[in-house]
Design a protein around this motif. Sequence first.
Motif, PDB file in Angstrom:
ATOM      1  N   VAL A   1       0.851  -1.189   0.000  1.00  0.00           N
ATOM      2  CA  VAL A   1       0.000   0.000   0.000  1.00  0.00           C
ATOM      3  C   VAL A   1       0.890   1.243   0.000  1.00  0.00           C
ATOM      4  O   VAL A   1       1.760   1.377   0.879  1.00  0.00           O
ATOM      5  CB  VAL A   1      -0.936   0.010   1.235  1.00  0.00           C
ATOM      6  N   PRO A   2       0.712   2.158  -0.946  1.00  0.00           N
ATOM      7  CA  PRO A   2       1.497   3.408  -0.930  1.00  0.00           C
ATOM      8  C   PRO A   2       1.029   4.318   0.201  1.00  0.00           C
ATOM      9  O   PRO A   2      -0.099   4.821   0.190  1.00  0.00           O
ATOM     10  CB  PRO A   2       1.210   4.027  -2.305  1.00  0.00           C
ATOM     11  N   LEU A   3       1.879   4.520   1.190  1.00  0.00           N
ATOM     12  CA  LEU A   3       1.514   5.279   2.388  1.00  0.00           C
ATOM     13  C   LEU A   3       2.004   6.714   2.283  1.00  0.00           C
ATOM     14  O   LEU A   3       3.076   6.991   1.735  1.00  0.00           O
ATOM     15  CB  LEU A   3       2.106   4.617   3.632  1.00  0.00           C
ATOM     16  N   ALA A   4       1.213   7.617   2.840  1.00  0.00           N
ATOM     17  CA  ALA A   4       1.632   9.009   2.942  1.00  0.00           C
ATOM     18  C   ALA A   4       2.604   9.156   4.116  1.00  0.00           C
ATOM     19  O   ALA A   4       2.707   8.286   4.984  1.00  0.00           O
ATOM     20  CB  ALA A   4       0.422   9.912   3.126  1.00  0.00           C
ATOM     21  N   LYS A   5       3.315  10.274   4.150  1.00  0.00           N
ATOM     22  CA  LYS A   5       4.325  10.471   5.192  1.00  0.00           C
ATOM     23  C   LYS A   5       3.719  10.653   6.577  1.00  0.00           C
ATOM     24  O   LYS A   5       4.407  10.436   7.581  1.00  0.00           O
ATOM     25  CB  LYS A   5       5.185  11.680   4.834  1.00  0.00           C
ATOM     26  N   ASP A   6       2.457  11.066   6.654  1.00  0.00           N
ATOM     27  CA  ASP A   6       1.860  11.342   7.966  1.00  0.00           C
ATOM     28  C   ASP A   6       1.265  10.097   8.626  1.00  0.00           C
ATOM     29  O   ASP A   6       0.701  10.182   9.710  1.00  0.00           O
ATOM     30  CB  ASP A   6       0.777  12.411   7.825  1.00  0.00           C
ATOM     31  N   VAL A   7       1.377   8.922   7.983  1.00  0.00           N
ATOM     32  CA  VAL A   7       0.791   7.699   8.546  1.00  0.00           C
ATOM     33  C   VAL A   7       1.623   7.239   9.736  1.00  0.00           C
ATOM     34  O   VAL A   7       2.829   7.007   9.607  1.00  0.00           O
ATOM     35  CB  VAL A   7       0.698   6.587   7.484  1.00  0.00           C
ATOM     36  N   ASN A   8       0.987   7.102  10.888  1.00  0.00           N
ATOM     37  CA  ASN A   8       1.633   6.640  12.118  1.00  0.00           C
ATOM     38  C   ASN A   8       1.071   5.254  12.442  1.00  0.00           C
ATOM     39  O   ASN A   8      -0.038   5.127  12.963  1.00  0.00           O
ATOM     40  CB  ASN A   8       1.360   7.626  13.260  1.00  0.00           C
ATOM     41  N   ILE A   9       1.850   4.230  12.111  1.00  0.00           N
ATOM     42  CA  ILE A   9       1.362   2.862  12.295  1.00  0.00           C
ATOM     43  C   ILE A   9       1.163   2.544  13.773  1.00  0.00           C
ATOM     44  O   ILE A   9       0.208   1.850  14.150  1.00  0.00           O
ATOM     45  CB  ILE A   9       2.339   1.861  11.645  1.00  0.00           C
ATOM     46  N   ASN A  10       2.030   3.054  14.621  1.00  0.00           N
ATOM     47  CA  ASN A  10       1.892   2.813  16.059  1.00  0.00           C
ATOM     48  C   ASN A  10       0.596   3.399  16.589  1.00  0.00           C
ATOM     49  O   ASN A  10      -0.085   2.794  17.424  1.00  0.00           O
ATOM     50  CB  ASN A  10       3.098   3.391  16.801  1.00  0.00           C
ATOM     51  N   LEU A  11       0.224   4.577  16.109  1.00  0.00           N
ATOM     52  CA  LEU A  11      -1.019   5.210  16.552  1.00  0.00           C
ATOM     53  C   LEU A  11      -2.231   4.400  16.089  1.00  0.00           C
ATOM     54  O   LEU A  11      -3.209   4.253  16.830  1.00  0.00           O
ATOM     55  CB  LEU A  11      -1.091   6.639  16.009  1.00  0.00           C
TER      56      LEU A  11
ATOM     57  N   SER B   1      -7.520   1.606   1.656  1.00  0.00           N
ATOM     58  CA  SER B   1      -7.077   1.643   0.256  1.00  0.00           C
ATOM     59  C   SER B   1      -8.246   1.930  -0.684  1.00  0.00           C
ATOM     60  O   SER B   1      -8.127   2.729  -1.628  1.00  0.00           O
ATOM     61  CB  SER B   1      -6.417   0.312  -0.116  1.00  0.00           C
ATOM     62  N   LEU B   2      -9.399   1.288  -0.428  1.00  0.00           N
ATOM     63  CA  LEU B   2     -10.573   1.518  -1.271  1.00  0.00           C
ATOM     64  C   LEU B   2     -11.076   2.952  -1.142  1.00  0.00           C
ATOM     65  O   LEU B   2     -11.471   3.574  -2.142  1.00  0.00           O
ATOM     66  CB  LEU B   2     -11.689   0.538  -0.888  1.00  0.00           C
ATOM     67  N   LEU B   3     -11.059   3.468   0.085  1.00  0.00           N
ATOM     68  CA  LEU B   3     -11.509   4.852   0.289  1.00  0.00           C
ATOM     69  C   LEU B   3     -10.591   5.833  -0.417  1.00  0.00           C
ATOM     70  O   LEU B   3     -11.056   6.796  -1.045  1.00  0.00           O
ATOM     71  CB  LEU B   3     -11.574   5.151   1.789  1.00  0.00           C
ATOM     72  N   ALA B   4      -9.275   5.608  -0.331  1.00  0.00           N
ATOM     73  CA  ALA B   4      -8.324   6.484  -1.024  1.00  0.00           C
ATOM     74  C   ALA B   4      -8.508   6.410  -2.535  1.00  0.00           C
ATOM     75  O   ALA B   4      -8.389   7.425  -3.239  1.00  0.00           O
ATOM     76  CB  ALA B   4      -6.898   6.099  -0.633  1.00  0.00           C
ATOM     77  N   ALA B   5      -8.821   5.233  -3.048  1.00  0.00           N
ATOM     78  CA  ALA B   5      -9.052   5.093  -4.494  1.00  0.00           C
ATOM     79  C   ALA B   5     -10.302   5.851  -4.923  1.00  0.00           C
ATOM     80  O   ALA B   5     -10.333   6.482  -5.993  1.00  0.00           O
ATOM     81  CB  ALA B   5      -9.161   3.619  -4.857  1.00  0.00           C
ATOM     82  N   ARG B   6     -11.364   5.813  -4.089  1.00  0.00           N
ATOM     83  CA  ARG B   6     -12.585   6.550  -4.429  1.00  0.00           C
ATOM     84  C   ARG B   6     -12.350   8.054  -4.440  1.00  0.00           C
ATOM     85  O   ARG B   6     -13.001   8.790  -5.185  1.00  0.00           O
ATOM     86  CB  ARG B   6     -13.704   6.204  -3.436  1.00  0.00           C
ATOM     87  N   LEU B   7     -11.423   8.500  -3.598  1.00  0.00           N
ATOM     88  CA  LEU B   7     -11.105   9.931  -3.531  1.00  0.00           C
ATOM     89  C   LEU B   7     -10.039  10.341  -4.543  1.00  0.00           C
ATOM     90  O   LEU B   7      -9.617  11.500  -4.556  1.00  0.00           O
ATOM     91  CB  LEU B   7     -10.631  10.286  -2.115  1.00  0.00           C
ATOM     92  N   ASN B   8      -9.587   9.365  -5.358  1.00  0.00           N
ATOM     93  CA  ASN B   8      -8.558   9.626  -6.386  1.00  0.00           C
ATOM     94  C   ASN B   8      -7.240  10.095  -5.780  1.00  0.00           C
ATOM     95  O   ASN B   8      -6.525  10.908  -6.374  1.00  0.00           O
ATOM     96  CB  ASN B   8      -9.062  10.661  -7.405  1.00  0.00           C
ATOM     97  N   ASN B   9      -6.923   9.605  -4.598  1.00  0.00           N
ATOM     98  CA  ASN B   9      -5.642   9.948  -3.963  1.00  0.00           C
ATOM     99  C   ASN B   9      -4.556   8.998  -4.448  1.00  0.00           C
ATOM    100  O   ASN B   9      -4.820   7.823  -4.731  1.00  0.00           O
ATOM    101  CB  ASN B   9      -5.761   9.858  -2.441  1.00  0.00           C
ATOM    102  N   LYS B  10      -3.348   9.489  -4.539  1.00  0.00           N
ATOM    103  CA  LYS B  10      -2.233   8.658  -4.971  1.00  0.00           C
ATOM    104  C   LYS B  10      -1.644   7.851  -3.821  1.00  0.00           C
ATOM    105  O   LYS B  10      -0.985   6.843  -4.044  1.00  0.00           O
ATOM    106  CB  LYS B  10      -1.155   9.529  -5.602  1.00  0.00           C
ATOM    107  N   THR B  11      -1.845   8.318  -2.597  1.00  0.00           N
ATOM    108  CA  THR B  11      -1.355   7.615  -1.412  1.00  0.00           C
ATOM    109  C   THR B  11      -2.484   7.521  -0.392  1.00  0.00           C
ATOM    110  O   THR B  11      -3.503   8.216  -0.497  1.00  0.00           O
ATOM    111  CB  THR B  11      -0.149   8.332  -0.788  1.00  0.00           C
ATOM    112  N   VAL B  12      -2.269   6.674   0.610  1.00  0.00           N
ATOM    113  CA  VAL B  12      -3.243   6.521   1.696  1.00  0.00           C
ATOM    114  C   VAL B  12      -2.699   7.273   2.908  1.00  0.00           C
ATOM    115  O   VAL B  12      -1.654   6.902   3.454  1.00  0.00           O
ATOM    116  CB  VAL B  12      -3.458   5.031   2.035  1.00  0.00           C
ATOM    117  N   ASP B  13      -3.393   8.322   3.318  1.00  0.00           N
ATOM    118  CA  ASP B  13      -2.903   9.153   4.422  1.00  0.00           C
ATOM    119  C   ASP B  13      -3.579   8.762   5.730  1.00  0.00           C
ATOM    120  O   ASP B  13      -4.441   7.878   5.782  1.00  0.00           O
ATOM    121  CB  ASP B  13      -3.125  10.630   4.115  1.00  0.00           C
ATOM    122  N   MET B  14      -3.192   9.458   6.797  1.00  0.00           N
ATOM    123  CA  MET B  14      -3.684   9.130   8.132  1.00  0.00           C
ATOM    124  C   MET B  14      -5.179   9.407   8.259  1.00  0.00           C
ATOM    125  O   MET B  14      -5.906   8.646   8.915  1.00  0.00           O
ATOM    126  CB  MET B  14      -2.904   9.933   9.177  1.00  0.00           C
TER     127      MET B  14
END
Length: 642
Positions: free
Chosen positions: A341-351, A372-385
């Motif tokens: 999954v392409p993650l954005a820089k603000d993704v905090n896995i621990n959180l 991932s599905l929600l990010a695709a519906r929003l036409n985002n290139k990465t999945v953010d927090m």
Amino acid sequence: MFNFRFKNSTILWVSIIVAVITIYMSVSEMGLRTNKISFSEFMTRLENGNIREVSIQGNSIEAKDQNLNTFITSAPYFYPKVIDKLLEHSVKVEILPIENPIQSVLGMIASWFPVLLFIGVWIYFIKNIQGGGKAMSFGKSKARLVMDGGKVTFNDVAGIDEARDELEELVAFLKEPIKFQRLGGKIPRGCLLIGTPGTGKTLLAKAIAGEADVKFFSISGSDFVEMFVGVGASRVRDMFEQAKKNCPCIIFIDEIDAVGRHRGIGMGGGNDEREQTLNQLLVEMDGFDANDGIIIIAATNRPDVLDPALLRPGRFDRQIIVPLPDINGREQILHVHMKKVPLAKDVNINLIARGTPGFTGADLANLVNEASLLAARLNNKTVDMATFEAAKDKVMMGPERRSIIMSVEEQKLTAYHEGGHAIVALHMPHSDPIHKATIIPRGRALGMVIRLPEDDRYSITREKLHSDLAVAMGGRAAEELIFGKENVTTGASGDIKSATQIAKRMVTQWGLSDAVGPVLMGEEREDIYLGQGNVNASSHLSEKTCQLIDSEVKSLVEEGYNTAKRIIQENIDQLHSLAKALLENETLNQDQIMEIIGMQERKKPIRNNDISIDTKSIKKIKENSRKVKKRSVPTTNDNETV
């Protein structure tokens, strides 16, 4: 080889069919030839009055004499007076149309169809009996052989390190069996994985086969049982025969409780199909040697219903609990599922891991997929927090129901109801911290307050339970204080149900009632992996005891309601401010709630018996515990473990 045999078999049977048809037609033709006479003899018999009736088709004549004997002849086309002669002698004449060759062929096929159908069915059953085809394969095992078991290894399994460590010994045996046999060691024949659905039991079994690079047979417990008597036992025998031909290998039986339940409690006594299947499974597990290289791994989430004979040494020797992952385990599982999954820089896995207590590995995989599905519906290139938070809300609370149109009064009532939960939770020191409050309808609820524990919790104190009772009744208490007793709604039905269940377990199961005492009331069906179960309090208790239990349950719930009412009365201004903010913003997080009500930090629990232990002492305790594990455990004379 297979095609060659198949072609030879087909040619053989076709030849047999053609030979039978030829012989039949030859015999029929010979019979017809024996009754054929010359035309002159036919005319002589006609003149003598020995012809009774005839059938004429073209130049062919089929006649019957006075004794109804049939014979045939052929009349020349240049003898047109034959009809007149027949009528002159009062012979019954029937004229048949000349047959079309195509119709003749179709007629012949139609006449031969029953014979051909019978021969075909007979050949089909003979082939299935000899070759084990589907028609006779009721007793064949449905175990699927997974040839690419090496694609799954322990690197794909995360969050259940203890269970994985227990199973690594099985991998070592499958890789180097001589190492154990040289010292007389015997590997366990069976291993039972116990855990809630989604914790990774099937994945663990595949990882063992992948690590050891052996064949992996997979079957469900329900695949053994059929409506035909004896089929399940036959499938068990066939499965073990296949395994012996492919050893070393692993047989994985998922949901074994479907076939391994206690015997003698179902319909039909000990003679029903399921119990015969279980008996055959027990016999087969005793019928192969531990060093044959066959290991049976079974999975269940209902260990309490399994027959004791399955769990004795020599069958399922080891019972491994596959627990819910803790915060570190959840973080490891998230890392595994986020690799692609392409993650954005603000993704905090621990959180994210801290905010998903009680999630199984399957739940976390679903969370990542939803994000991932929600990010695709929003036409985002990465999945953010923010996308992960929205996906988490959807998984935990259900999808938003924006289509519901609520009146202003109902929105106001919902805001005060959820505000009551939040105010009580913030002022109860032992309550879990608030994660989010919302009045957006999700799932079946018109609004909700989500609390998340700060750490993983494996036991619950009495103070925490009383706090949960008060928080659960905070919504009803706020409705009554703000709108009056006559205007309370049914919105607290879920809260009342939750509070009643907590209070009932405190009284009947956990021994947290002074009036009842530390006694288990009723028959309990305990789930080993959860540490809790359901108690049937009315099974063998007296009427007086049941009345005492009901009284204590009611007292605990009312105590929580009175506590919630008192807290809200003391902080009524905070409730008004919070309800107003919820009406304006619909959703508030913890920091926003704290800022709105003017609290700098949440009240902490006051403990008078806190014991402070420094880091060195903790390390020393851990070292001593490791040493104790290596020693044998002595026992006293009265069989109590020291």
